[in-house]
Design an enzyme around this catalytic site. Structure first.
Site, PDB file in Angstrom:
ATOM      1  CG  ASP A  43      77.968  71.525  45.601  1.00  0.00           C
ATOM      2  OD1 ASP A  43      76.769  71.621  45.571  1.00  0.00           O
ATOM      3  OD2 ASP A  43      78.367  71.468  44.435  1.00  0.00           O
ATOM      4  CB  SER A  44      73.669  73.944  49.144  1.00  0.00           C
ATOM      5  OG  SER A  44      73.489  72.645  49.784  1.00  0.00           O
ATOM      6  CG  ASP A  82      76.101  67.717  45.469  1.00  0.00           C
ATOM      7  OD1 ASP A  82      75.809  67.357  44.373  1.00  0.00           O
ATOM      8  OD2 ASP A  82      75.455  68.845  45.856  1.00  0.00           O
ATOM      9  CE  LYS A 111      72.757  67.190  43.747  1.00  0.00           C
ATOM     10  NZ  LYS A 111      73.727  68.136  43.115  1.00  0.00           N
ATOM     11  CD  GLU A 113      76.300  71.374  40.346  1.00  0.00           C
ATOM     12  OE1 GLU A 113      76.495  72.089  39.411  1.00  0.00           O
ATOM     13  OE2 GLU A 113      76.042  71.543  41.229  1.00  0.00           O
ATOM     14  CD  GLU A 180      69.333  74.222  41.606  1.00  0.00           C
ATOM     15  OE1 GLU A 180      70.038  73.392  41.851  1.00  0.00           O
ATOM     16  OE2 GLU A 180      69.644  75.370  42.488  1.00  0.00           O
TER      17      GLU A 180
HETATM   18  O1  KIV Z   1      73.755  71.323  47.007  1.00  0.00           O
HETATM   19  C1  KIV Z   1      72.777  70.908  46.938  1.00  0.00           C
HETATM   20  O2  KIV Z   1      72.207  71.143  48.075  1.00  0.00           O
HETATM   21  C2  KIV Z   1      71.995  70.644  45.868  1.00  0.00           C
HETATM   22  C3  KIV Z   1      70.591  70.795  45.999  1.00  0.00           C
HETATM   23  C4  KIV Z   1      70.108  71.978  46.010  1.00  0.00           C
HETATM   24  C5  KIV Z   1      69.769  69.898  44.903  1.00  0.00           C
HETATM   25  O3  KIV Z   1      72.574  70.502  44.997  1.00  0.00           O
END
Ligand code: KIV
Length: 263
Positions: A43-44, A82, A111, A113, A180
């Site tokens: 989600d980056s 994510d 993924k 959080e 992280e």
């Molecule tokens: O969103 C993302 O790219 C991430 C990584 C930095 C682990 O969660």
């Protein structure tokens, strides 16, 4: 093809797991051909692809789009999606429904959080056959609660909470956990305390694998650059030079020349 079992056996053999982010088809093709192990549709994308200030605004529909086009490109790596903010925190039912949508468009896992508050959701996903990667330490979806992108787990008390959270994520069935921006010594302790792979980002050299945001490590995004990012290329600069040359050649009538025209 890399599976979650591959990652478990890599940890056992002490082979480092190499992970990067991707959000689009051509980039995912390049990454996959390098033979890296995991491609995270992070989600980056909200930050480095869409220019948002944090990851909170990105939606399910946007993440599904990125995941679908990345999955289309990837033949070998494990594709993990994510889950965006509010797609799994609201209820177990939402978590299952939204995680399932990522698998339908090609991801092999999701993924999420956090620790304690989402354990029941993780257990349910795993029970339903949806592989889950955990994410502890600096969890960007909690940026307002954390008060900034600061180092996590730097006190004895906060470190102990992270160790306990990592153990809970393993118990809940996560196949791996991202750590992280935590001290290297704490990441080492967590890695020794659990038996699933740890994937570090700003967590030092002792994790079972490493992940970086591609746009950061190739120099395509420089709004901000965390200390832990090593820049392996200057792609933004290469694009700028190419565009300036094109601009000048068009203005001078140098392009298109005979070689790039039809008789
Ligand atoms: O969103 C993302 O790219 C991430 C990584 C930095 C682990 O969660």
């Amino acid at each position: 093809m890399v599976t979650i079992r591959t990652l478990a056996s890599m940890r056992q053999k002490q082979e480092k797991i190499v992970c990067l982010t991707a959000y689009d088809y051509p980039t995912a093709c390049i990454l996959d051909k390098t033979g890296i192990d995991v491609i995270l549709v992070g989600d980056s994308a909200a930050n480095v692809f869409a220019g948002e200030k944090n990851t909170l605004p990105i939606t399910m529909e946007e993440m599904l789009y990125h995941t679908r086009i990345v999955s289309r490109a990837v033949k070998n790596a494990l594709v993990i999606a994510d889950m965006p903010f509010l797609s799994y925190q609201t209820s177990i039912q939402d978590a299952v429904y939204n995680a399932g949508r990522f698998l339908k468009v090609g991801a092999a896992g999701v993924k999420l959080e956090g620790g304690a508050p989402i354990l029941d959701a993780i257990k349910r996903l795993v029970a339903l056959g949806i592989p889950v990667m955990g994410h502890l330490g600096l969890t960007p979806q909690s940026i307002h609660e954390l008060g900034g992108y600061r180092l996590q787990g730097s006190t004895e008390e906060s470190g102990a909470i992270l160790i306990a959270d990592a153990k809970s994520l393993e118990m809940a069935g996560c196949f791996a956990v991202v750590l992280e921006k935590i001290p290297a010594s704490l990441a080492k302790e967590i890695t020794a305390s659990i038996s699933i792979p740890t994937i570090g980002i700003g967590a030092g050299p002792f994790c079972d694998g490493q992940i970086l945001v591609l746009h950061d490590m190739i120099g395509l995004f420089d709004d901000f650059s965390p200390k832990f990012v090593k820049q392996y290329a200057h792609v933004g600069e290469a694009i700028r030079q190419a565009v300036e040359q094109y601009r000048d050649e068009v203005r001078k009538g140098v392009y298109p020349d005979k070689a790039h025209s039809f008789d």
